[in-house]
Every structure is written in C-alpha cells, then in structure tokens.
Design an enzyme around this catalytic site. Structure first.
Site, mmCIF file in Angstrom:
data_model
loop_
_atom_site.group_PDB
_atom_site.id
_atom_site.type_symbol
_atom_site.label_atom_id
_atom_site.label_comp_id
_atom_site.label_asym_id
_atom_site.label_seq_id
_atom_site.Cartn_x
_atom_site.Cartn_y
_atom_site.Cartn_z
ATOM 1 N N CYS A 4 0.834 -1.204 0.000
ATOM 2 C CA CYS A 4 0.000 0.000 0.000
ATOM 3 C C CYS A 4 0.874 1.263 0.000
ATOM 4 O O CYS A 4 1.683 1.471 0.911
ATOM 5 C CB CYS A 4 -0.932 0.001 1.209
ATOM 6 N N CYS A 7 0.466 3.425 3.110
ATOM 7 C CA CYS A 7 1.142 2.858 4.284
ATOM 8 C C CYS A 7 2.647 3.127 4.195
ATOM 9 O O CYS A 7 3.299 3.397 5.204
ATOM 10 C CB CYS A 7 0.862 1.363 4.408
ATOM 11 N N ASP A 30 -1.100 16.449 -1.991
ATOM 12 C CA ASP A 30 -1.307 15.527 -3.113
ATOM 13 C C ASP A 30 -0.236 15.794 -4.169
ATOM 14 O O ASP A 30 0.080 16.942 -4.482
ATOM 15 C CB ASP A 30 -2.706 15.722 -3.710
ATOM 16 N N HIS A 46 -4.623 1.086 8.299
ATOM 17 C CA HIS A 46 -4.974 0.725 6.922
ATOM 18 C C HIS A 46 -6.422 0.261 6.862
ATOM 19 O O HIS A 46 -6.760 -0.816 7.361
ATOM 20 C CB HIS A 46 -4.047 -0.369 6.383
ATOM 21 N N ASN A 87 -13.380 9.304 -2.365
ATOM 22 C CA ASN A 87 -13.763 8.411 -3.453
ATOM 23 C C ASN A 87 -13.776 6.977 -2.945
ATOM 24 O O ASN A 87 -12.854 6.555 -2.252
ATOM 25 C CB ASN A 87 -12.774 8.546 -4.614
ATOM 26 N N GLY A 93 -14.039 6.376 -8.444
ATOM 27 C CA GLY A 93 -12.744 6.896 -8.893
ATOM 28 C C GLY A 93 -11.625 6.693 -7.899
ATOM 29 O O GLY A 93 -10.619 7.402 -7.950
ATOM 30 N N HIS A 98 -6.471 2.821 0.219
ATOM 31 C CA HIS A 98 -6.260 3.140 1.638
ATOM 32 C C HIS A 98 -7.123 4.387 1.834
ATOM 33 O O HIS A 98 -6.840 5.419 1.195
ATOM 34 C CB HIS A 98 -4.775 3.383 1.915
ATOM 35 N N HIS A 100 -8.932 7.712 2.176
ATOM 36 C CA HIS A 100 -8.343 9.050 2.268
ATOM 37 C C HIS A 100 -9.377 10.090 1.905
ATOM 38 O O HIS A 100 -10.317 9.829 1.153
ATOM 39 C CB HIS A 100 -7.119 9.162 1.347
ATOM 40 N N HIS A 102 -9.738 13.934 0.343
ATOM 41 C CA HIS A 102 -9.108 15.041 -0.369
ATOM 42 C C HIS A 102 -9.664 16.341 0.202
ATOM 43 O O HIS A 102 -10.876 16.514 0.295
ATOM 44 C CB HIS A 102 -9.474 15.010 -1.856
HETATM 45 P P1 AMP Z 1 -8.079 8.612 -5.331
HETATM 46 O O1 AMP Z 1 -8.263 8.685 -6.820
HETATM 47 O O2 AMP Z 1 -9.240 9.182 -4.570
HETATM 48 O O3 AMP Z 1 -7.710 7.226 -4.881
HETATM 49 O O4 AMP Z 1 -6.894 9.592 -4.991
HETATM 50 C C1 AMP Z 1 -5.569 9.175 -4.874
HETATM 51 C C2 AMP Z 1 -4.732 10.433 -4.818
HETATM 52 O O5 AMP Z 1 -3.454 10.098 -4.336
HETATM 53 C C3 AMP Z 1 -4.557 11.127 -6.172
HETATM 54 O O6 AMP Z 1 -5.052 12.468 -6.101
HETATM 55 C C4 AMP Z 1 -3.028 11.092 -6.376
HETATM 56 O O7 AMP Z 1 -2.543 12.255 -7.002
HETATM 57 C C5 AMP Z 1 -2.527 10.940 -4.955
HETATM 58 N N1 AMP Z 1 -1.219 10.324 -4.826
HETATM 59 C C6 AMP Z 1 -0.800 9.156 -5.367
HETATM 60 N N2 AMP Z 1 0.465 8.890 -4.995
HETATM 61 C C7 AMP Z 1 0.866 9.907 -4.197
HETATM 62 C C8 AMP Z 1 2.082 10.232 -3.510
HETATM 63 N N3 AMP Z 1 3.142 9.423 -3.556
HETATM 64 N N4 AMP Z 1 2.126 11.372 -2.792
HETATM 65 C C9 AMP Z 1 1.060 12.189 -2.737
HETATM 66 N N5 AMP Z 1 -0.115 11.947 -3.347
HETATM 67 C C10 AMP Z 1 -0.212 10.830 -4.091
HETATM 68 ZN ZN ZN Z 2 -2.440 1.361 3.558
#
Ligand code: AMP
Ligand code: ZN
Length: 114
Positions: A4, A7, A30, A46, A87, A93, A98, A100, A102
């Site tokens: 992950c 994680c 992000d 997680h 999401n 989407g 994991h 989260h 936004h």
């Molecule tokens: P989601 O589409 O809701 O799963 O959002 C995942 C988000 O994680 C996206 O906006 C990506 O730009 C962001 N993301 C993916 N990898 C990283 C990373 N290493 N550091 C910061 N943000 C990330």
């Molecule tokens: Zn995780």
C-alpha cells in the site's frame, strides 16, 4: 498492505510533503494537485475504503474531520471555503486503496464534479 503506497508514506518509505501528523492521522500534499490547495488526510490505520470501515473506526473518521477543520484554518482556506472528497471503489474513482479524504481549496470549485 505491504504494497500500500499510503502505508509506505506513513512509514516514511516514500517521501511526502507533510502538513500535519498525529498518532491517528497523516496529512500531506497531493502529488498531482487538482486545486491550489490539495491535501490528503489519511488514517494511519490501513482501511481499504468506506465499505471496509467498521463501526469501531467511526471515531477515526470523526477525528479526520476535526483535523481537516484545523488544516483549513492553518492553510487559510477556511473563510473562502473548501471541499472534502472521499472516493470509494471503481465508480467513485478510488485509485489508492487506503481510505483518504481530499481537501481541495484555493479556488472556486465547480459543482457537480465530473
Ligand atoms: P483517489 O483517486 O481518490 O484514490 O486519490 C488518490 C490520490 O493520491 C490522487 O489524487 C493522487 O494524485 C494521490 N497520490 C498518489 N500517490 C501519491 C504520492 N506518492 N504522494 C502524494 N499523493 C499521491
Ligand atoms: Zn495502507
């Protein structure tokens, strides 16, 4: 879980631009911002997504919203406003499995989203 990406960010194996951290949550910028302010707020535990969240974890979600309120103030988007998005699953989407949240702000956000 070992694979992950979030994680790994929590563990420090992948770097992030940290905005806030405590025992329960981590907040970081992000990597592909969709707005001038785009912060991800994630629990350190997680949890794949809302479908996998147990009732016992609801205090974590409540804490996430308290922290988000404080971050909005810290980043000075509280007065102009902001959006919190979670999401879930493929149609929602969700790319990172994991849970989260936004936090988006710093410009006028259109509604409804695509
Ligand atoms: P989601 O589409 O809701 O799963 O959002 C995942 C988000 O994680 C996206 O906006 C990506 O730009 C962001 N993301 C993916 N990898 C990283 C990373 N290493 N550091 C910061 N943000 C990330
Ligand atoms: Zn995780």
């Amino acid at each position: 879980m070992e694979e992950c990406i979030f994680c790994k960010i929590i563990n420090g194996d992948i770097p992030s631009k940290k905005v806030y951290e405590d025992d329960v949550v981590l907040c970081f910028e992000d990597i592909n911002p969709a707005a001038p302010v785009h912060v991800l707020v994630i629990p350190k535990k997680h949890i794949k997504n809302l479908n996998e969240m147990s009732n016992e974890d609801s205090n974590i979600i409540a804490h996430i919203f308290s922290v988000s309120r404080d971050i909005a103030k810290k980043l000075d988007i509280d007065d102009n406003g902001y959006r919190i998005v979670m999401n879930c699953g493929e149609d929602g989407g969700q790319e990172v499995e994991h849970i989260h949240f936004h936090m988006l702000g710093g410009r006028n956000l259109s509604w409804p989203p695509g």
